[in-house]
Design a protein around this motif. Structure first.
Motif, PDB file in Angstrom:
ATOM      1  N   LEU A 282      72.537  50.188  38.256  1.00  0.00           N
ATOM      2  CA  LEU A 282      71.899  50.825  39.402  1.00  0.00           C
ATOM      3  C   LEU A 282      70.412  51.053  39.156  1.00  0.00           C
ATOM      4  O   LEU A 282      69.570  50.814  40.046  1.00  0.00           O
ATOM      5  N   LEU A 283      70.072  51.532  37.958  1.00  0.00           N
ATOM      6  CA  LEU A 283      68.661  51.743  37.628  1.00  0.00           C
ATOM      7  C   LEU A 283      67.892  50.436  37.688  1.00  0.00           C
ATOM      8  O   LEU A 283      66.752  50.380  38.210  1.00  0.00           O
ATOM      9  N   ASN A 284      68.499  49.387  37.170  1.00  0.00           N
ATOM     10  CA  ASN A 284      67.832  48.078  37.233  1.00  0.00           C
ATOM     11  C   ASN A 284      67.676  47.617  38.684  1.00  0.00           C
ATOM     12  O   ASN A 284      66.649  47.010  39.052  1.00  0.00           O
ATOM     13  N   LEU A 285      68.681  47.914  39.495  1.00  0.00           N
ATOM     14  CA  LEU A 285      68.614  47.520  40.895  1.00  0.00           C
ATOM     15  C   LEU A 285      67.507  48.284  41.621  1.00  0.00           C
ATOM     16  O   LEU A 285      66.759  47.707  42.438  1.00  0.00           O
ATOM     17  N   VAL A 286      67.375  49.580  41.313  1.00  0.00           N
ATOM     18  CA  VAL A 286      66.292  50.371  41.918  1.00  0.00           C
ATOM     19  C   VAL A 286      64.929  49.812  41.507  1.00  0.00           C
ATOM     20  O   VAL A 286      64.019  49.640  42.343  1.00  0.00           O
ATOM     21  N   GLN A 295      61.191  49.378  49.683  1.00  0.00           N
ATOM     22  CA  GLN A 295      61.267  50.822  49.469  1.00  0.00           C
ATOM     23  C   GLN A 295      62.567  51.405  50.014  1.00  0.00           C
ATOM     24  O   GLN A 295      63.187  52.247  49.370  1.00  0.00           O
ATOM     25  N   ALA A 296      62.980  50.952  51.187  1.00  0.00           N
ATOM     26  CA  ALA A 296      64.212  51.478  51.772  1.00  0.00           C
ATOM     27  C   ALA A 296      65.411  51.137  50.892  1.00  0.00           C
ATOM     28  O   ALA A 296      66.286  51.980  50.633  1.00  0.00           O
ATOM     29  N   GLY A 297      65.467  49.879  50.425  1.00  0.00           N
ATOM     30  CA  GLY A 297      66.558  49.485  49.548  1.00  0.00           C
ATOM     31  C   GLY A 297      66.536  50.225  48.226  1.00  0.00           C
ATOM     32  O   GLY A 297      67.580  50.600  47.683  1.00  0.00           O
ATOM     33  N   ALA A 298      65.313  50.428  47.695  1.00  0.00           N
ATOM     34  CA  ALA A 298      65.203  51.155  46.425  1.00  0.00           C
ATOM     35  C   ALA A 298      65.635  52.604  46.589  1.00  0.00           C
ATOM     36  O   ALA A 298      66.323  53.167  45.718  1.00  0.00           O
ATOM     37  N   ILE A 299      65.246  53.236  47.715  1.00  0.00           N
ATOM     38  CA  ILE A 299      65.650  54.625  47.942  1.00  0.00           C
ATOM     39  C   ILE A 299      67.168  54.726  48.109  1.00  0.00           C
ATOM     40  O   ILE A 299      67.813  55.644  47.581  1.00  0.00           O
ATOM     41  N   ALA A 300      67.739  53.779  48.839  1.00  0.00           N
ATOM     42  CA  ALA A 300      69.193  53.789  49.025  1.00  0.00           C
ATOM     43  C   ALA A 300      69.921  53.637  47.691  1.00  0.00           C
ATOM     44  O   ALA A 300      70.930  54.304  47.421  1.00  0.00           O
ATOM     45  N   ALA A 301      69.413  52.748  46.829  1.00  0.00           N
ATOM     46  CA  ALA A 301      70.027  52.564  45.517  1.00  0.00           C
ATOM     47  C   ALA A 301      69.825  53.791  44.642  1.00  0.00           C
ATOM     48  O   ALA A 301      70.719  54.200  43.878  1.00  0.00           O
ATOM     49  N   ALA A 302      68.655  54.428  44.739  1.00  0.00           N
ATOM     50  CA  ALA A 302      68.373  55.611  43.927  1.00  0.00           C
ATOM     51  C   ALA A 302      69.249  56.788  44.344  1.00  0.00           C
ATOM     52  O   ALA A 302      69.656  57.610  43.502  1.00  0.00           O
ATOM     53  N   TYR A 321      62.281  61.599  44.797  1.00  0.00           N
ATOM     54  CA  TYR A 321      62.059  61.676  46.241  1.00  0.00           C
ATOM     55  C   TYR A 321      63.333  61.307  47.001  1.00  0.00           C
ATOM     56  O   TYR A 321      63.682  61.943  48.011  1.00  0.00           O
ATOM     57  N   SER A 322      64.036  60.287  46.527  1.00  0.00           N
ATOM     58  CA  SER A 322      65.284  59.893  47.200  1.00  0.00           C
ATOM     59  C   SER A 322      66.317  61.018  47.122  1.00  0.00           C
ATOM     60  O   SER A 322      67.053  61.264  48.089  1.00  0.00           O
ATOM     61  N   ARG A 323      66.355  61.716  45.990  1.00  0.00           N
ATOM     62  CA  ARG A 323      67.292  62.836  45.867  1.00  0.00           C
ATOM     63  C   ARG A 323      66.893  63.978  46.792  1.00  0.00           C
ATOM     64  O   ARG A 323      67.760  64.631  47.401  1.00  0.00           O
ATOM     65  N   ALA A 324      65.592  64.257  46.889  1.00  0.00           N
ATOM     66  CA  ALA A 324      65.131  65.310  47.791  1.00  0.00           C
ATOM     67  C   ALA A 324      65.454  64.968  49.236  1.00  0.00           C
ATOM     68  O   ALA A 324      65.872  65.836  50.018  1.00  0.00           O
ATOM     69  N   LYS A 325      65.289  63.723  49.587  1.00  0.00           N
ATOM     70  CA  LYS A 325      65.598  63.295  50.946  1.00  0.00           C
ATOM     71  C   LYS A 325      67.085  63.454  51.242  1.00  0.00           C
ATOM     72  O   LYS A 325      67.479  63.881  52.343  1.00  0.00           O
TER      73      LYS A 325
END
Length: 636
Positions: A282-286, A295-302, A321-325
């Motif tokens: 998952l980290l590699n995917l982000v 960015q949208a895909g990275a946030i979704a993966a994060a 930021y993805s966690r805060a969102k």
């Protein structure tokens, strides 16, 4: 100076008579004393005889009387050995281990030359036997270690020491075998070798069926079932990830489900390594999507990353930021308040650490106010929850009042409302619990008046209250107990009649218990049993007569006789089995006759070669015309 002799004076006649009288006086006195002596001799001997007899009787009574028993509560350490041994024997008869061990400690230093040596040997044998029986009971319950430890307390001087050693050796062997089998069982689970694990359970059950052994076999089977289920679940997760390894949702689902695998299973350790591998994917995917400016895909993966994972510096701002969102849009209401507080606080802290040069700075600053509101609400709910933990009505009311301070437009409003509803239920439980406890105390007497009073007390809890369902369950139980108390004499009377061979009267008595009553099922079971006994008594002569006819070669008559036993009767199945056997015997006897009959010879030859095969029939098969049975052959 010598006295002068008296002169001889001649006696007169009167003087002679007086002298004669004086001469007779000594003889009378001597006779008197002789008479007294003769009379006293028998009395003296009688007195001596009486004295000796009394002394003999007294001695016999003293020798034959039981000496007073010692008071074992007041026996001093310096008391005679006989008294201490008596008290030890008396205490050991209770079978208590401590009393028996105290007896062993008393006599352990007594030598073989002790006057009570034979009595001590007999007592030690009895004590050792009692202690060994207690140890055997522990072994039968499966507590082999306790049995061994108890048997080892029997001294080596015991007359049954060889038997004790043999018992200990057997228990040790059984214990070691069980330990070895359990170790091999766990090793098989680690290898996912289910067949070997099943074989080890079977081998464990063959070592001895005792209470603890049965419980252990049950536990091993449950563990095997859990391991198989966990491994099957893990295999499905692996297959899901292998099918789509670049899908963040798939990886997140696999990680979440793998974390739910029971930590007590061996599969959990295997799953942990896979969780680490999937998390790294998952980290590699982000990072890959971030490098590709997705960015949208990275946030979704994060957002799919577990919160406990610390992201690397390269994607740290993106992950936080993805966690805060995610927290701002989807608050984790199912988590405990303390966990929610920790996550929101950590997320806000990391957002504040995002520098102005970061591409997520402006977005992070926009989310921070929402997180601050969540922190305020969570702190307020945490205070309310602390008050509610006291469990009293005033504290619960205070908790509700605090939670009601969260306005409808606040982020934790929904959670506050759910907590308020739960605390209102708690208030009802606290208010109604005394009534339910009072009802349970009344029902403890288990009498009809007390049970009715308990029902009336529990009925005070109104519908819709938190404890209403529990009160209704208790009322149903107490109504059942009342029915049992009322109907038990009826069923007992029916059993008494049945024991007196009055089965029909017993059935009538048991039928008085109505279908909706608690003992109806039990009464019907006994009634059916007694009905079967009556039917067996009525139909057994018929079946015996049929068997007698069959033994004499009259199979048809036996079948006709056995057919008199109708369906539903107790002996119907047995009669039908006999009829089937006799019918088979008739069929076997008639087979040679049919083989020589013209009809059999005509049908025995195959059709001519030129004849066409008949068309297939797709409907119901036609049955051959019914033939009259051939006559029975005479018995050999």
């Amino acid at each position: 100076m010598q006295e002068a002799p008296l002169p001889d004076v001649p006696l007169k006649v009167g003087d002679r008579s007086e002298n004669r009288t004086r001469q007779h006086r000594p003889s009378i006195l001597s006779q008197f004393f002789q008479g007294i002596s003769a009379a006293a001799t028998p009395a003296l001997w009688l007195g001596l005889l009486t004295l000796c007899g009394g002394m003999a009787v007294t001695a016999y009574i003293w020798l034959s009387s039981i000496p007073p028993l010692p008071d074992c509560k007041k026996v001093a350490p310096l008391a005679p050995d006989a008294e201490r041994l008596y008290c030890a024997e008396r205490d050991a008869r209770s079978g208590k281990v401590d009393a028996i061990l105290a007896g062993f400690n008393l006599v352990k230093n007594w030598s073989a030359n002790h006057p009570l040596h034979h009595r001590v040997n007999r007592a030690m044998k009895e004590w050792s036997r009692s202690l060994l029986e207690t140890a055997q009971e522990k072994a039968e319950k499966g507590d082999l270690q306790a049995a061994i430890e108890l048997a080892r307390k029997i001294p080596a001087e015991s007359p049954i020491h060889k038997e004790v050693k043999a018992a200990i050796a057997g228990w040790q062997k059984n214990r070691n075998q069980r330990a070895a089998i359990k170790k091999a069982f766990q090793a098989a689970l680690t290898r996912q070798d289910w067949q070997t694990a099943e074989d080890k359970i079977l081998a464990f059950s063959r070592l001895g069926i005792d209470e603890k052994g049965r419980a252990e076999v049950k536990r091993l089977r449950q563990q095997l079932a859990k391991e198989q289920a966990a491994w099957e679940q893990f295999q499905q997760l692996q297959a899901m990830v292998e099918y789509d390894p670049s899908n963040s949702d798939t990886l997140a689902e696999a990680i979440a489900k793998a974390e739910q695998i029971d930590s007590r299973t061996h599969t959990h350790a295997v799953a942990k390594s896979s969780i680490t591998r999937w998390t790294q994917s998952l980290l590699n995917l982000v990072a890959t999507r971030a490098d590709q400016f997705d960015q949208a895909g990275a946030i979704a993966a994060a957002q799919a990353l577990p919160f406990e994972v610390s992201p690397p510096a390269k994607i740290r701002d993106l992950v936080w930021y993805s966690r805060a969102k995610a927290l701002a849009t989807r608050p984790s209401l199912g988590e405990p308040l303390a966990v929610q507080l920790q996550r929101v606080w950590m997320t806000q802290f990391h957002l504040q650490q995002i520098g102005k040069n970061s591409p997520f700075y402006s977005q992070a600053q926009a989310v921070i106010p929402q997180l601050e509101k969540q922190l305020q609400d969570l702190n307020q709910l945490q205070v309310a929850n602390s008050a509610a933990r006291v469990g009293q009505i005033p504290s619960l009311q205070l908790a509700i009042q605090i939670a009601q301070g969260i306005e409808p437009d606040r982020p934790q409003r929904l959670q506050a409302q759910s907590l308020i509803a739960r605390w209102k239920q708690d208030i009802q439980r606290v208010a109604d619990r005394p009534a339910l406890l009072a009802a349970q105390n009344l029902a403890a007497d288990n009498t009809i008046p007390s049970l009715k009073a308990a029902i009336a007390q529990a009925s005070v809890i109104a519908p819709g209250r938190a404890l209403r369902s529990k009160a209704q369950a208790a009322i149903s139980k107490w109504n059942r107990q009342i029915q049992i108390i009322e109907d038990r004499p009826i069923l007992d009377q029916a059993k008494t009649l049945a024991s007196q061979k009055k089965l029909k009267a017993a059935i009538q008595q048991a039928s008085k218990i109505r279908p909706e009553r608690a003992l109806y099922g039990e009464a019907q079971k006994f009634a059916q049993k007694w009905t079967n006994l009556i039917q067996i008594a009525e139909d057994q002569p018929i079946l015996s007569r049929a068997k007698s006819q069959a033994a004499n070669g009259n199979l048809s008559g036996a079948i006709n006789t056995a057919s008199q036993i109708g369906s539903g009767r107790a002996l119907f199945d047995e009669a039908q089995r006999s009829i089937s056997d006799w019918s088979a015997q008739i069929e076997a006897a008639n087979r040679p006759l049919r083989r020589h009959s013209p009809r059999y010879r005509q049908n025995a030859y195959p059709p001519p070669a030129y004849a066409s095969a008949p068309p297939p029939y797709l409907g119901r098969p036609m049955l051959p015309p019914r033939m009259h049975p051939f006559p029975e052959l005479p018995p050999p």
